[in-house]
Write an enzyme that holds these catalytic residues in place. Structure first.
Site, PDB file in Angstrom:
ATOM      1  N   ASP A  20      62.737  68.853  87.710  1.00 25.08           N
ATOM      2  CA  ASP A  20      64.034  68.786  88.374  1.00 25.08           C
ATOM      3  C   ASP A  20      63.953  67.747  89.496  1.00 25.08           C
ATOM      4  OD1 ASP A  20      66.759  70.244  88.634  1.00 25.08           O
ATOM      5  OD2 ASP A  20      66.025  70.098  90.703  1.00 25.08           O
ATOM      6  N   ASN A  24      73.885  59.912  93.877  1.00 29.28           N
ATOM      7  CA  ASN A  24      75.205  59.672  93.288  1.00 29.28           C
ATOM      8  C   ASN A  24      76.272  59.500  94.369  1.00 29.28           C
ATOM      9  OD1 ASN A  24      74.725  59.596  90.530  1.00 29.28           O
ATOM     10  ND2 ASN A  24      74.861  61.803  90.297  1.00 29.28           N
ATOM     11  N   HIS A  73      77.504  56.524  90.820  1.00 26.91           N
ATOM     12  CA  HIS A  73      76.958  57.095  89.582  1.00 26.91           C
ATOM     13  C   HIS A  73      76.143  56.077  88.787  1.00 26.91           C
ATOM     14  CE1 HIS A  73      78.769  61.092  89.701  1.00 26.91           C
ATOM     15  NE2 HIS A  73      79.816  60.516  90.268  1.00 26.91           N
ATOM     16  N   ASP A 112      72.645  56.990  87.254  1.00 25.59           N
ATOM     17  CA  ASP A 112      72.325  56.828  85.837  1.00 25.59           C
ATOM     18  C   ASP A 112      71.045  56.015  85.652  1.00 25.59           C
ATOM     19  OD1 ASP A 112      74.571  58.253  85.228  1.00 25.59           O
ATOM     20  OD2 ASP A 112      75.762  56.531  84.555  1.00 25.59           O
ATOM     21  N   ASP A 116      70.252  66.484  86.245  1.00 26.43           N
ATOM     22  CA  ASP A 116      68.996  65.860  86.688  1.00 26.43           C
ATOM     23  C   ASP A 116      67.783  66.685  86.279  1.00 26.43           C
ATOM     24  OD1 ASP A 116      69.414  68.022  88.295  1.00 26.43           O
ATOM     25  OD2 ASP A 116      69.041  66.989  90.197  1.00 26.43           O
TER      26      ASP A 116
END
Length: 241
Positions: free
Chosen positions: A124, A132, A137, A141, A167
């Site tokens: 995680d 973000n 974003h 990404d 994530d």
């Protein structure tokens, strides 16, 4: 394995009903030439050869169409278990691989009386939402793709890397004991946390917590994932302390 209805255009082991209809249509064009009832005289050797060639062409074309259709179905099935953003497996694909691995280990254990299992790593990312929110974003990404690349390069060919969503990532490591699994988890965690993403003039650090859990053939896949999740969150708390 369940299939999306859009994938069920034809069985994987043969042509569809539509394909049969197409082949029948091809054959009908020269079927009359092969039927003695349609002519008073028998076919000449030249006519017979021509008819056989037509039949061969028709069947060859049908086989090519079947192969193209099967390739397309395989491509669609691959997409259905692949995370579009990172190229890793998605949750559906990972669940399938975990069930398949555990079933294989169970059969092997029954045949050899030896207990074989494996390890699941749950990964995680820490503070991913902040990336973000702060940088957009597109940066998030790119960070996810970078993490997927690190995981893929750091595991064995027999292992499965997946992005479960958001994530959260996971790695399936069959035929590995708990001690080796923990060693690999710590090594992978160290590598992830030393990774940096170059974003324009910025350098964004990767922060990740990795939990490892071993499983046995008789375990339930959902329980294995839940245990891996719990261990990962304990590890996250340890790193924050």
């Amino acid at each position: 394995m369940s299939h999306d209805p859009s994938l069920m255009t034809a069985p994987l082991d043969g042509p569809s009903a539509r394909m049969y209809a197409e082949v029948a249509g091809m054959l009908a064009r020269f079927n009359g030439a092969l039927d003695p009832a349609n002519d008073a005289e028998e076919l000449s050797p030249t006519e017979t050869t021509a008819a056989l060639k037509l039949a061969l062409v028709a069947m060859t074309e049908a086989q090519k169409r079947i192969e193209r259709q099967q390739m397309r179905i395989a491509e669609l099935e691959s997409l259905s278990v692949t995370d579009e953003l990172t190229g890793a497996m998605n949750r559906r694909g990972f669940d399938m691989q975990l069930r398949k691995s555990m079933a294989h280990q169970k059969r092997h254990s029954q045949e050899t009386d030896e207990q074989h299992g494996g390890v699941v790593l749950m990964i995680d990312l820490d503070r991913f939402k902040a990336v973000n929110d702060t940088y957009g974003h597109a940066a998030g990404d790119e960070l996810l793709r970078l993490v997927a690349g690190v995981l893929t390069r750091d595991v064995r060919a027999s292992d499965t890397v997946a992005r479960l969503g958001g994530d959260e990532f996971a790695v399936l490591m069959p035929d590995l004991d708990a001690e080796d699994g923990l060693t690999r988890a710590r090594r992978l965690e160290k590598r992830l946390n030393s990774t940096r993403l170059s974003w324009g003039e910025l350098v964004l650090p990767v922060s990740a917590s990795v939990g490892a859990v071993s499983f046995r053939p008789q375990d339930r896949p959902a329980e294995v994932l839940n245990r891996a999740d719990e261990i990962m969150y304990r590890r996250k708390a340890e790193r924050r302390a």
